[in-house]
Design an enzyme around this catalytic site. Structure first.
Site, PDB file in Angstrom:
ATOM      1  N   VAL A   1       4.720  -1.038   3.105  1.00 52.54           N
ATOM      2  CA  VAL A   1       4.481   0.360   2.742  1.00 52.54           C
ATOM      3  C   VAL A   1       5.328   0.739   1.524  1.00 52.54           C
ATOM      4  O   VAL A   1       6.553   0.630   1.556  1.00 52.54           O
ATOM      5  CB  VAL A   1       4.800   1.298   3.916  1.00 52.54           C
ATOM      6  CG1 VAL A   1       4.499   2.744   3.525  1.00 52.54           C
ATOM      7  CG2 VAL A   1       4.001   0.896   5.155  1.00 52.54           C
ATOM      8  N   LYS A   2       4.648   1.186   0.476  1.00 51.20           N
ATOM      9  CA  LYS A   2       5.350   1.643  -0.728  1.00 51.20           C
ATOM     10  C   LYS A   2       5.737   3.113  -0.561  1.00 51.20           C
ATOM     11  O   LYS A   2       4.892   3.955  -0.258  1.00 51.20           O
ATOM     12  CB  LYS A   2       4.470   1.473  -1.971  1.00 51.20           C
ATOM     13  CG  LYS A   2       4.263   0.018  -2.369  1.00 51.20           C
ATOM     14  CD  LYS A   2       3.359  -0.106  -3.568  1.00 51.20           C
ATOM     15  CE  LYS A   2       4.055   0.251  -4.855  1.00 51.20           C
ATOM     16  NZ  LYS A   2       3.181   0.002  -6.035  1.00 51.20           N
ATOM     17  N   ILE A   3       7.026   3.364  -0.776  1.00 54.38           N
ATOM     18  CA  ILE A   3       7.584   4.702  -0.619  1.00 54.38           C
ATOM     19  C   ILE A   3       8.223   5.109  -1.948  1.00 54.38           C
ATOM     20  O   ILE A   3       8.973   4.329  -2.536  1.00 54.38           O
ATOM     21  CB  ILE A   3       8.663   4.717   0.484  1.00 54.38           C
ATOM     22  CG1 ILE A   3       8.114   4.189   1.817  1.00 54.38           C
ATOM     23  CG2 ILE A   3       9.278   6.099   0.634  1.00 54.38           C
ATOM     24  CD1 ILE A   3       7.234   5.133   2.567  1.00 54.38           C
TER      25      ILE A   3
ATOM     26  N   ALA B   1       0.855  -1.181   0.000  1.00 54.55           N
ATOM     27  CA  ALA B   1       0.000   0.000   0.000  1.00 54.55           C
ATOM     28  C   ALA B   1       0.896   1.236   0.000  1.00 54.55           C
ATOM     29  O   ALA B   1       1.855   1.319   0.768  1.00 54.55           O
ATOM     30  CB  ALA B   1      -0.897   0.005   1.221  1.00 54.55           C
TER      31      ALA B   1
END
Length: 214
Positions: free
Chosen positions: A82-84, A56
């Site tokens: 977590v997509k950064i 996400a």
């Protein structure tokens, strides 16, 4: 190479999970926006269907905002990654989240150098976008190969998710290039299952069988 499905569509995920080859899911704001449901609701439904990593993405552009969003996202489920984005602010966020034990996937990678920095910042995964590299006249699969060689040579503990996959040939090429994971759209997964010679073979076997029992 593990297979992730690149979608936020619940029906596509349900259909693909029946085959047993889906090990995780990647989403992004564009994919989630198509579903016309609150993001948290979509992510909750996906996590209920898939035991593996569910990616996400944060929307903030500053480090503090990314970290705050990440901390909220991981409350949804323990399998949230977590997509950064691959920016200076993003790498700072990754370094902070790594110390907190939060898994991250640095996305929008377009070079081996970017992947190296992301991995050294503490990323769990890096996502080179091979299709978009192809779009500007270069070979995206070469970047996957370069990243895989660098990570192997220097014993870097970070997994490569080949993203922006456009067709079945991309899947074969990134698997051979050393990607740990391919995140694949539903339509491409569908094409991968099919081959005209398989259909012809089944038809011939059935025909021969019918002849033998007459």
């Amino acid at each position: 190479m593990l297979v992730f499905i690149d979608t936020a569509n619940i029906d596509e995920i349900k259909a693909s999970c029946q085959y047993g080859y889906v090990a995780g899911v990647t989403t992004n704001p564009s994919l989630i926006a198509k579903e016309k449901l609150p993001p948290d609701e979509i992510l909750n439904q996906i996590c209920a269907l898939v035991d593996g990593p569910v990616n996400a993405e944060v929307l903030a552009e500053d480090t503090a905002g990314m970290v705050a969003e990440a901390r909220e996202l991981v409350k949804i489920s323990p399998n949230i990654v977590v997509k950064i984005p691959m920016t200076g602010s993003g790498l700072k966020a990754v370094a902070i989240l790594d110390k907190e034990g939060i898994k991250t996937n640095v996305t929008l990678i377009f070079s081996a150098n970017q992947a190296l920095l992301a991995a050294r910042s503490g990323a769990t995964y890096v996502s080179p976008f091979i299709g978009r590299v192809d779009d500007i006249g270069y070979d995206g699969v070469v970047i996957v190969s370069q990243i895989a060689q660098i990570f192997d040579l220097h014993n870097i503990n970070c997994q490569i998710i080949a993203a922006s996959i456009r067709h079945p040939r991309h899947v074969t090429e990134v698997a051979l290039a050393g990607a740990d994971i391919g995140t694949i759209p539903f339509k491409v997964l569908d094409k991968m299952k099919a081959h005209p010679l398989t259909d012809i073979g089944i038809e011939r076997f059935l025909s021969d069988w019918q002849k033998s029992i007459k």
